[in-house]
Write a protein that holds these residues in place. Structure first.
Motif, PDB file in Angstrom:
ATOM      1  N   CYS A  93      87.397  55.451  23.422  1.00  0.00           N
ATOM      2  CA  CYS A  93      87.259  56.809  22.886  1.00  0.00           C
ATOM      3  C   CYS A  93      86.778  56.824  21.434  1.00  0.00           C
ATOM      4  CB  CYS A  93      88.587  57.553  22.959  1.00  0.00           C
ATOM      5  SG  CYS A  93      89.343  57.623  24.579  1.00  0.00           S
ATOM      6  N   LEU A  94      87.127  55.770  20.696  1.00  0.00           N
ATOM      7  CA  LEU A  94      86.773  55.731  19.271  1.00  0.00           C
ATOM      8  C   LEU A  94      85.266  55.735  19.042  1.00  0.00           C
ATOM      9  CD1 LEU A  94      89.459  53.195  17.999  1.00  0.00           C
ATOM     10  CD2 LEU A  94      89.390  55.678  17.617  1.00  0.00           C
ATOM     11  N   THR A  95      84.513  55.308  20.040  1.00  0.00           N
ATOM     12  CA  THR A  95      83.056  55.257  19.934  1.00  0.00           C
ATOM     13  C   THR A  95      82.475  56.621  19.561  1.00  0.00           C
ATOM     14  OG1 THR A  95      83.067  53.546  21.630  1.00  0.00           O
ATOM     15  CG2 THR A  95      80.953  54.577  21.157  1.00  0.00           C
ATOM     16  N   CYS A  96      83.043  57.683  20.131  1.00  0.00           N
ATOM     17  CA  CYS A  96      82.502  59.005  19.818  1.00  0.00           C
ATOM     18  C   CYS A  96      83.568  60.016  19.367  1.00  0.00           C
ATOM     19  CB  CYS A  96      81.695  59.563  20.982  1.00  0.00           C
ATOM     20  SG  CYS A  96      82.624  59.799  22.481  1.00  0.00           S
ATOM     21  N   HIS A  97      84.821  59.581  19.248  1.00  0.00           N
ATOM     22  CA  HIS A  97      85.883  60.459  18.760  1.00  0.00           C
ATOM     23  C   HIS A  97      86.547  59.917  17.492  1.00  0.00           C
ATOM     24  CE1 HIS A  97      86.065  63.293  22.134  1.00  0.00           C
ATOM     25  NE2 HIS A  97      85.881  62.268  22.939  1.00  0.00           N
ATOM     26  N   GLY A  98      86.144  58.741  17.051  1.00  0.00           N
ATOM     27  CA  GLY A  98      86.804  58.076  15.934  1.00  0.00           C
ATOM     28  C   GLY A  98      86.391  58.582  14.565  1.00  0.00           C
ATOM     29  N   THR A  99      86.807  57.815  13.555  1.00  0.00           N
ATOM     30  CA  THR A  99      86.537  58.189  12.166  1.00  0.00           C
ATOM     31  C   THR A  99      85.236  57.575  11.652  1.00  0.00           C
ATOM     32  OG1 THR A  99      87.875  56.331  11.411  1.00  0.00           O
ATOM     33  CG2 THR A  99      88.969  58.472  11.577  1.00  0.00           C
ATOM     34  N   LYS A 100      84.814  56.477  12.251  1.00  0.00           N
ATOM     35  CA  LYS A 100      83.608  55.775  11.791  1.00  0.00           C
ATOM     36  C   LYS A 100      82.546  55.806  12.875  1.00  0.00           C
ATOM     37  CE  LYS A 100      86.397  52.745   8.936  1.00  0.00           C
ATOM     38  NZ  LYS A 100      86.911  51.409   8.719  1.00  0.00           N
ATOM     39  N   LEU A 101      81.817  56.912  12.925  1.00  0.00           N
ATOM     40  CA  LEU A 101      80.791  57.080  13.947  1.00  0.00           C
ATOM     41  C   LEU A 101      79.453  56.551  13.453  1.00  0.00           C
ATOM     42  CD1 LEU A 101      81.560  60.722  15.147  1.00  0.00           C
ATOM     43  CD2 LEU A 101      82.420  58.575  16.089  1.00  0.00           C
ATOM     44  N   THR A 102      78.715  55.959  14.366  1.00  0.00           N
ATOM     45  CA  THR A 102      77.368  55.504  14.027  1.00  0.00           C
ATOM     46  C   THR A 102      76.451  56.718  13.909  1.00  0.00           C
ATOM     47  OG1 THR A 102      76.677  55.316  16.331  1.00  0.00           O
ATOM     48  CG2 THR A 102      77.712  53.354  15.328  1.00  0.00           C
ATOM     49  N   ASP A 103      75.290  56.527  13.288  1.00  0.00           N
ATOM     50  CA  ASP A 103      74.303  57.612  13.214  1.00  0.00           C
ATOM     51  C   ASP A 103      73.872  58.028  14.617  1.00  0.00           C
ATOM     52  OD1 ASP A 103      74.408  57.733  10.459  1.00  0.00           O
ATOM     53  OD2 ASP A 103      72.667  56.414  10.157  1.00  0.00           O
ATOM     54  N   GLU A 104      73.753  57.042  15.517  1.00  0.00           N
ATOM     55  CA  GLU A 104      73.375  57.344  16.899  1.00  0.00           C
ATOM     56  C   GLU A 104      74.396  58.292  17.534  1.00  0.00           C
ATOM     57  OE1 GLU A 104      72.638  55.124  21.214  1.00  0.00           O
ATOM     58  OE2 GLU A 104      73.437  53.957  19.541  1.00  0.00           O
ATOM     59  N   ALA A 105      75.681  58.019  17.330  1.00  0.00           N
ATOM     60  CA  ALA A 105      76.732  58.872  17.887  1.00  0.00           C
ATOM     61  C   ALA A 105      76.684  60.265  17.263  1.00  0.00           C
ATOM     62  CB  ALA A 105      78.102  58.235  17.668  1.00  0.00           C
ATOM     63  N   LYS A 106      76.537  60.329  15.960  1.00  0.00           N
ATOM     64  CA  LYS A 106      76.487  61.625  15.276  1.00  0.00           C
ATOM     65  C   LYS A 106      75.321  62.475  15.782  1.00  0.00           C
ATOM     66  CE  LYS A 106      78.575  59.885  10.997  1.00  0.00           C
ATOM     67  NZ  LYS A 106      78.314  59.519   9.603  1.00  0.00           N
ATOM     68  N   ASN A 107      74.158  61.846  15.932  1.00  0.00           N
ATOM     69  CA  ASN A 107      72.978  62.572  16.413  1.00  0.00           C
ATOM     70  C   ASN A 107      73.156  63.051  17.854  1.00  0.00           C
ATOM     71  OD1 ASN A 107      71.634  62.309  13.965  1.00  0.00           O
ATOM     72  ND2 ASN A 107      70.672  60.379  14.561  1.00  0.00           N
ATOM     73  N   ALA A 108      73.734  62.203  18.695  1.00  0.00           N
ATOM     74  CA  ALA A 108      73.951  62.592  20.087  1.00  0.00           C
ATOM     75  C   ALA A 108      74.976  63.721  20.182  1.00  0.00           C
ATOM     76  CB  ALA A 108      74.410  61.383  20.903  1.00  0.00           C
ATOM     77  N   LEU A 109      76.011  63.662  19.362  1.00  0.00           N
ATOM     78  CA  LEU A 109      77.003  64.732  19.371  1.00  0.00           C
ATOM     79  C   LEU A 109      76.380  66.058  18.942  1.00  0.00           C
ATOM     80  CD1 LEU A 109      80.133  62.882  17.946  1.00  0.00           C
ATOM     81  CD2 LEU A 109      79.796  63.717  20.287  1.00  0.00           C
ATOM     82  N   LYS A 110      75.500  66.032  17.941  1.00  0.00           N
ATOM     83  CA  LYS A 110      74.815  67.258  17.508  1.00  0.00           C
ATOM     84  C   LYS A 110      73.960  67.825  18.629  1.00  0.00           C
ATOM     85  CE  LYS A 110      74.598  66.237  12.596  1.00  0.00           C
ATOM     86  NZ  LYS A 110      73.747  65.765  11.496  1.00  0.00           N
ATOM     87  N   LYS A 111      73.345  66.921  19.398  1.00  0.00           N
ATOM     88  CA  LYS A 111      72.451  67.349  20.478  1.00  0.00           C
ATOM     89  C   LYS A 111      73.229  67.913  21.677  1.00  0.00           C
ATOM     90  CE  LYS A 111      68.791  65.663  23.522  1.00  0.00           C
ATOM     91  NZ  LYS A 111      67.918  64.528  23.852  1.00  0.00           N
TER      92      LYS A 111
END
Length: 191
Positions: free
Chosen positions: A148-166
């Protein structure tokens, strides 16, 4: 007079026996419904988690977030239709306000889960059962696992941040730590 007292005593004992039987039957029914709800929660996780792991290994974080945005609602819908329960996931910090925003009862239970966790209880053991307005309601806390930390954690990658925005433009479901409660499975059955 003895007959009248004896008759009243028998009536009182019979009333106690009936209400005790009714209470035992209700408890047995509640336990059966709780067991059914737990089974549905396990099915949900058993279907979604392998899909997310596969998506992560095949296409990275962005692909896993896309898969989750599509598959999680479909799994909830499929289980709802198959079981005749309303099945969903809710959170105080919803990723998708259309499907994960808690109602008043769910928000109250989530807050109680957070309080229980602050007192040392593990998310793994937290559940709530209640009968309200001819409905059986069940919630099971969903703790943050390593995946879960991959996309719900405190240290998200730029890839995760961009995908979440999308895929989740109104996302609030980040900043969690391992083991923390990020939401719950919420099931309702009309009786």
């Amino acid at each position: 007079m003895c007959f009248r007292i004896s008759h009243l005593a028998t009536f009182a004992l019979l009333t106690v026996a009936i209400s005790s039987f009714s209470s035992n039957a209700e408890q047995a029914n509640m336990l059966a419904l709780k067991s059914e709800a737990i089974s549905i929660v396990k099915q949900f996780g058993g279907i979604l988690k392998p899909k997310l792991k596969q998506a992560l290994s095949e296409g990275g974080v962005s692909h896993a977030i896309k898969v989750c945005s599509v598959e999680a609602p479909l799994i909830a819908k499929m289980l709802s239709e198959k079981t005749q329960w309303q099945v969903k996931r809710v959170s105080l910090k919803a990723r998708n306000n259309k499907t994960a925003k808690p109602d008043h009862w769910e928000a109250s239970v989530l807050k109680a889960f957070n309080q229980r966790q602050s007192q040392g209880e593990s998310a793994k053991t937290m559940a709530k059962v209640e009968m309200t307005d001819n409905q059986f309601r069940f919630m099971k806390a969903q703790g943050v696992a390593p995946l879960c930390l991959t996309c719900h954690g405190t240290k998200l990658t730029d890839e995760a941040k961009n995908a979440l925005k999308k895929y989740y433009p109104e996302d609030q479901a980040t900043g969690y730590s391992l083991g923390e409660i990020r939401g719950a499975f919420s099931l309702t059955k009309n009786l």
